[in-house]
Design an enzyme around this catalytic site. Structure first.
Site, PDB file in Angstrom:
ATOM      1  N   ASP A  20      41.196  40.231  34.646  1.00 42.35           N
ATOM      2  CA  ASP A  20      42.297  39.774  35.490  1.00 42.35           C
ATOM      3  C   ASP A  20      43.505  39.359  34.651  1.00 42.35           C
ATOM      4  O   ASP A  20      44.639  39.758  34.935  1.00 42.35           O
ATOM      5  CB  ASP A  20      41.849  38.599  36.365  1.00 42.35           C
ATOM      6  CG  ASP A  20      40.726  38.988  37.311  1.00 42.35           C
ATOM      7  OD1 ASP A  20      40.568  40.192  37.555  1.00 42.35           O
ATOM      8  OD2 ASP A  20      40.010  38.102  37.787  1.00 42.35           O
ATOM      9  N   GLU A 279      38.597  46.680  34.797  1.00 40.13           N
ATOM     10  CA  GLU A 279      39.787  47.389  35.259  1.00 40.13           C
ATOM     11  C   GLU A 279      40.782  47.646  34.138  1.00 40.13           C
ATOM     12  O   GLU A 279      41.225  48.770  33.944  1.00 40.13           O
ATOM     13  CB  GLU A 279      40.471  46.602  36.375  1.00 40.13           C
ATOM     14  CG  GLU A 279      41.736  47.282  36.896  1.00 40.13           C
ATOM     15  CD  GLU A 279      42.301  46.630  38.144  1.00 40.13           C
ATOM     16  OE1 GLU A 279      43.537  46.597  38.274  1.00 40.13           O
ATOM     17  OE2 GLU A 279      41.515  46.168  38.995  1.00 40.13           O
TER      18      GLU A 279
END
Length: 384
Positions: A20, A279
C-alpha cells in the site's frame, strides 16, 4: 497539457507492510515531480515506510521528503486544525478521520475526493471506474478510481522515462557486471539463469528449490529479506540473512538486504525471470519486461484466485497454447501451494519467447496512459 498546481492529501494505512505504501509513495512522487502538484502524504506506519525510503526519520511526525510533506497519521486524536486539500485520495478504502471529513465539509469548493482502489483485471472494473458516489451525510462527492489494464480504467503507475532507463540498463553489460559484483556475486556462468524471489510464504518454493538445485544449467536465486525466506530457510542447514550466499547443487541462493524502490527496479531489470507479490511489485515486474510469476495477496474464500485468473486471461492472450498453459499453470501452482517444480523447465525453455511477450505487453499497457496523469486530468476537470 499544463495543469494547475493543486494541493493533494493522500491517506494510506499500511496493511501488507509495503504494498500500500509502495503504491502511494510512487504516486506522490510522480504527482510532485512530473505534474507540479503539492502533496501531503498521511501514513500510519512510518517504520514500514522507512524500509522503502531510508531517508525518512521515523521520529518525526512531519517532515519533507523528496518534495513531499510526509505526516504521521495518528489513529487517535487526529488534529482538528488541519485544512483539507483540494484533492483527497483515500487509498485502498482506508477510512478518513472524522476531523478531516469535517475539514473537507468546510472547504469551498469542496474537494475532489477519490477512493483509489486495488488493481484488478476483472471485466467489471471498466464499468465501475470513475463512478461517482454521493456522500449525503457529509455533503460531499466521492469517485471510485480503478487502476487497470484497459483504456477504460485509470491505467498503471509509470514514471516518465522509465522504459528508457530500463532499456539502457538492460543493454549495459558493464553496469550489470558491476551491479552483480556489488551484490557479492561472481560474473554469470554460461547458460546461468538469475531469478529474483519476493513472494509470500508458499509450499511451492520448496519444490522450486529442489528443481533449481538439480537443474542442468546453473540457477541463482536472489531473495530479498522478507517472507519468502520463511519458506526457503528450512531447506538449508544454516541461517539465511542479508548477505548470505549458499550453494545447493546447481542452485546458488543469495539473500539481499531490503532495498529502496529504484534498487528493486534494477534487480527486476537484471534478472531473467522474477517472482513477485502483492500489487506494487507486480506492476514493476511488468514494466521490467521479463517473465514473472505473481504471488497475489491471499484473500478469504479464494477471492484472490478470481483476480489472478482475470489477469492471466489477459496476459497470456496471443501466446502459443503450450506457453500460455505453462504461464497459467505455474502461476496457479504458486498461488495454491501446488507443484510448481514440474512446470519450471517448460518456462525456462520458453524464456526468449516469453521475454519478447513481456516486452510487448509492457508497451501495450503503457499506451493506455498512466495512473498519476489520469488522476491529475480528472481532478482538473472536476475542480475547474
Amino acid at each position: 497539457m499544463n495543469h494547475s498546481a493543486r494541493t493533494w492529501d493522500i491517506f494510506c494505512t499500511v496493511v501488507d507492510n509495503f504494498g500500500d505504501i509502495g503504491v502511494t509513495w510512487r504516486l506522490a512522487r510522480q504527482l510532485v515531480h512530473e505534474h507540479g502538484q503539492v502533496v501531503r502524504l498521511w501514513i500510519d506506519d512510518l517504520d514500514s515506510f522507512a524500509r522503502l525510503c531510508p531517508s525518512l526519520d521515523t521520529a518525526l511526525a512531519e517532515q519533507q521528503v523528496a518534495g513531499i510533506t510526509v505526516r504521521l497519521w495518528p489513529r487517535d486524536g487526529f488534529p482538528d486544525d488541519v485544512d483539507a486539500a483540494e484533492v483527497v485520495i483515500e487509498a485502498f478504502a482506508c477510512t478518513l478521520p472524522d476531523a478531516y471529513l469535517a475539514a473537507m465539509q468546510r472547504r469551498r469548493p469542496t474537494p475532489a475526493w477519490y477512493n483509489l482502489e486495488y488493481l484488478s483485471a476483472e471485466d467489471w472494473i471498466d464499468g465501475c471506474h470513475n463512478l461517482a458516489s454521493p456522500q449525503p451525510r457529509f455533503g460531499l462527492m466521492k469517485r471510485f478510481f480503478f487502476p487497470g489494464f484497459t483504456a477504460q480504467t485509470g491505467g498503471l503507475l509509470c514514471e516518465a522515462g522509465l522504459f528508457e532507463a530500463r532499456d539502457a540498463w538492460q543493454a549495459d553489460q558493464a553496469a550489470q557486471a558491476a551491479y552483480w559484483q556489488a551484490l557479492g556475486l561472481p560474473p554469470r556462468r554460461e547458460g546461468e539463469l538469475r531469478v529474483s524471489v519476493f513472494s509470500y510464504e508458499t509450499d511451492a518454493l520448496a519444490g522450486l528449490v529442489d528443481t533449481w538445485s538439480l537443474s542442468a544449467t546453473p540457477v541463482t536465486a536472489l531473495v530479498p529479506t522478507g517472507r519468502a525466506l520463511t519458506s526457503i530457510a528450512p531447506l538449508f542447514d544454516q541461517a539465511l540473512e542479508a548477505g548470505t550466499l549458499v550453494q545447493h547443487g546447481n542452485l546458488t541462493v543469495k539473500v539481499l538486504p531490503f532495498t529502496d524502490q529504484p534498487g528493486y527496479d534494477r534487480l527486476l531489470w537484471s534478472c531473467d525471470a522474477n517472482i513477485v507479490r502483492g500489487e506494487d511489485s507486480f506492476v514493476r515486474a511488468q514494466w521490467a519486461a521479463r517473465p514473472f510469476v505473481w504471488h497475489i495477496y491471499p484473500q478469504d474464500e479464494g477471492a484472490h484466485l478470481v483476480k489472478l485468473d482475470a489477469f492471466l486471461e489477459r496476459y497470456i492472450a496471443g501466446l502459443p497454447a503450450p506457453q500460455a498453459a505453462t504461464v497459467r499453470d505455474l502461476n496457479l501452482a504458486f498461488n495454491t501451494g501446488g507443484d510448481a517444480s514440474a512446470l519450471w523447465p517448460d518456462l525456462a525453455a520458453a524464456l526468449p519467447a516469453l521475454t519478447q511477450h513481456a516486452l510487448d505487453w509492457a508497451k501495450r499497457q503503457r499506451a493506455h496512459g498512466d495512473l498519476a496523469g489520469h488522476l491529475v486530468h480528472n481532478a482538473e476537470n472536476w475542480l475547474q
